[in-house]
Design an enzyme around this catalytic site. Structure first.
Site, PDB file in Angstrom:
ATOM      1  N   ASP A   1      -5.073   2.793   7.125  1.00  0.00           N
ATOM      2  CA  ASP A   1      -5.864   3.035   8.323  1.00  0.00           C
ATOM      3  C   ASP A   1      -5.240   4.068   9.244  1.00  0.00           C
ATOM      4  OD1 ASP A   1      -3.675   1.207   9.116  1.00  0.00           O
ATOM      5  OD2 ASP A   1      -4.691   1.227  11.062  1.00  0.00           O
TER       6      ASP A   1
ATOM      7  N   PHE B   1       0.244  12.094   6.858  1.00  0.00           N
ATOM      8  CA  PHE B   1      -0.406  10.841   7.204  1.00  0.00           C
ATOM      9  C   PHE B   1      -1.713  10.719   6.431  1.00  0.00           C
ATOM     10  CE2 PHE B   1      -2.712   7.728   9.683  1.00  0.00           C
ATOM     11  CZ  PHE B   1      -1.711   6.780   9.883  1.00  0.00           C
TER      12      PHE B   1
ATOM     13  N   ARG C   1     -10.125   2.419   6.452  1.00  0.00           N
ATOM     14  CA  ARG C   1      -9.611   1.587   5.350  1.00  0.00           C
ATOM     15  C   ARG C   1     -10.613   1.504   4.207  1.00  0.00           C
ATOM     16  NH1 ARG C   1      -5.019  -1.267   7.165  1.00  0.00           N
ATOM     17  NH2 ARG C   1      -5.039  -1.961   9.315  1.00  0.00           N
TER      18      ARG C   1
ATOM     19  N   ASP D   1       0.827  -1.201   0.000  1.00  0.00           N
ATOM     20  CA  ASP D   1       0.000   0.000   0.000  1.00  0.00           C
ATOM     21  C   ASP D   1       0.868   1.260   0.000  1.00  0.00           C
ATOM     22  OD1 ASP D   1       0.934  -0.591   2.553  1.00  0.00           O
ATOM     23  OD2 ASP D   1      -0.982  -0.278   3.572  1.00  0.00           O
TER      24      ASP D   1
ATOM     25  N   ASP E   1       7.002   3.737   3.270  1.00  0.00           N
ATOM     26  CA  ASP E   1       7.188   4.870   4.181  1.00  0.00           C
ATOM     27  C   ASP E   1       8.647   4.913   4.632  1.00  0.00           C
ATOM     28  OD1 ASP E   1       6.134   7.014   5.789  1.00  0.00           O
ATOM     29  OD2 ASP E   1       5.975   5.650   7.477  1.00  0.00           O
TER      30      ASP E   1
END
Ligand code: IMP
Ligand code: MG
Length: 195
Positions: free
Chosen positions: A174, A167, A180, A113, A116
């Site tokens: 989530d 974020f 989500r 997904d 980071d």
């Protein structure tokens, strides 16, 4: 803790939208990019019967969209990892669920997904490389390069969108296990996660 937890649990879509400061990527932008990535991967993996490995849970929405747009024979599998913050600042990653397909000698594409700090993906890549696949590539829907931890050498081979250091939630991502199911990607209002 979510300040408005009751609201999140009690109603649907419209009230979740109230928690979003800004929509970063619309459903249309997301679906257009998925089609682009899936077309590219379908071309590059033609005749290779690739295995798509998703790392739960954040990837499930992207994963389902991707494999439905890939038009070559392929297999799918999932793994699950968990990170324990423990006493060290870097934390430690462990496997909760390993892949069940034997990927030795197979062409593997990890779907993620978001890339980071790179900690979890580095772990996943090394873990799968130990199983001696014929090839291993990484496709991440989102990339936040500003957050990369020094020393991380894994570079994603396919990137959907590069995003700023904020974020984000939705499309599988989530905050405290919520949001989500939003069909778009949004930035959460800061008051939602301020205590
Ligand atoms: P990394 O190990 O720091 O690269 O972390 C990757 C994981 O952290 C992702 O699979 C997500 O579960 C989570 N994560 C990182 N950034 C975000 C974000 O902006 N929103 C939601 N989850 C995130
Ligand atoms: Mg998460």
């Amino acid at each position: 803790m979510l300040k408005n937890k009751k609201k999140v649990e009690g109603t649907a879509h419209m009230s979740m939208r109230d928690d979003i400061k800004e929509i970063l990527l619309t459903e249309e932008q997301i679906q257009a990019k998925v089609k682009e990535l899936a077309a590219q991967i379908s071309r590059e993996y033609e005749g290779k019967n690739p295995v798509f490995v998703g790392v739960l849970k954040g990837v499930v929405i992207f994963f389902a969209d991707m494999v439905r747009n890939v038009d070559i024979p392929c297999e799918i599998d999932f793994m699950s990892t968990s990170s324990y913050s423990g006493t060290t600042s870097t934390g430690r990653t462990e496997i909760r669920k390993d892949v069940s397909v034997d990927i030795t000698g197979r062409h593997v594409v990890i779907l993620e997904d978001i890339f980071d700090t790179g900690t979890s993906l580095t772990f996943t890549v090394n873990h799968l490389l130990n199983k001696k696949p014929a090839s291993l590539k990484v496709c991440t829907f989102l990339d936040k390069p500003e957050r990369r931890r020094p020393g991380v050498t894994v570079v994603p081979d396919y990137v959907g969108y590069t995003i700023p250091n904020e974020f984000v939630v939705g499309y599988g991502l989530d905050f405290d296990e919520h949001y989500r199911n939003l069909p778009y990607i949004g930035v959460l209002k800061p008051e939602m996660y301020a205590k």
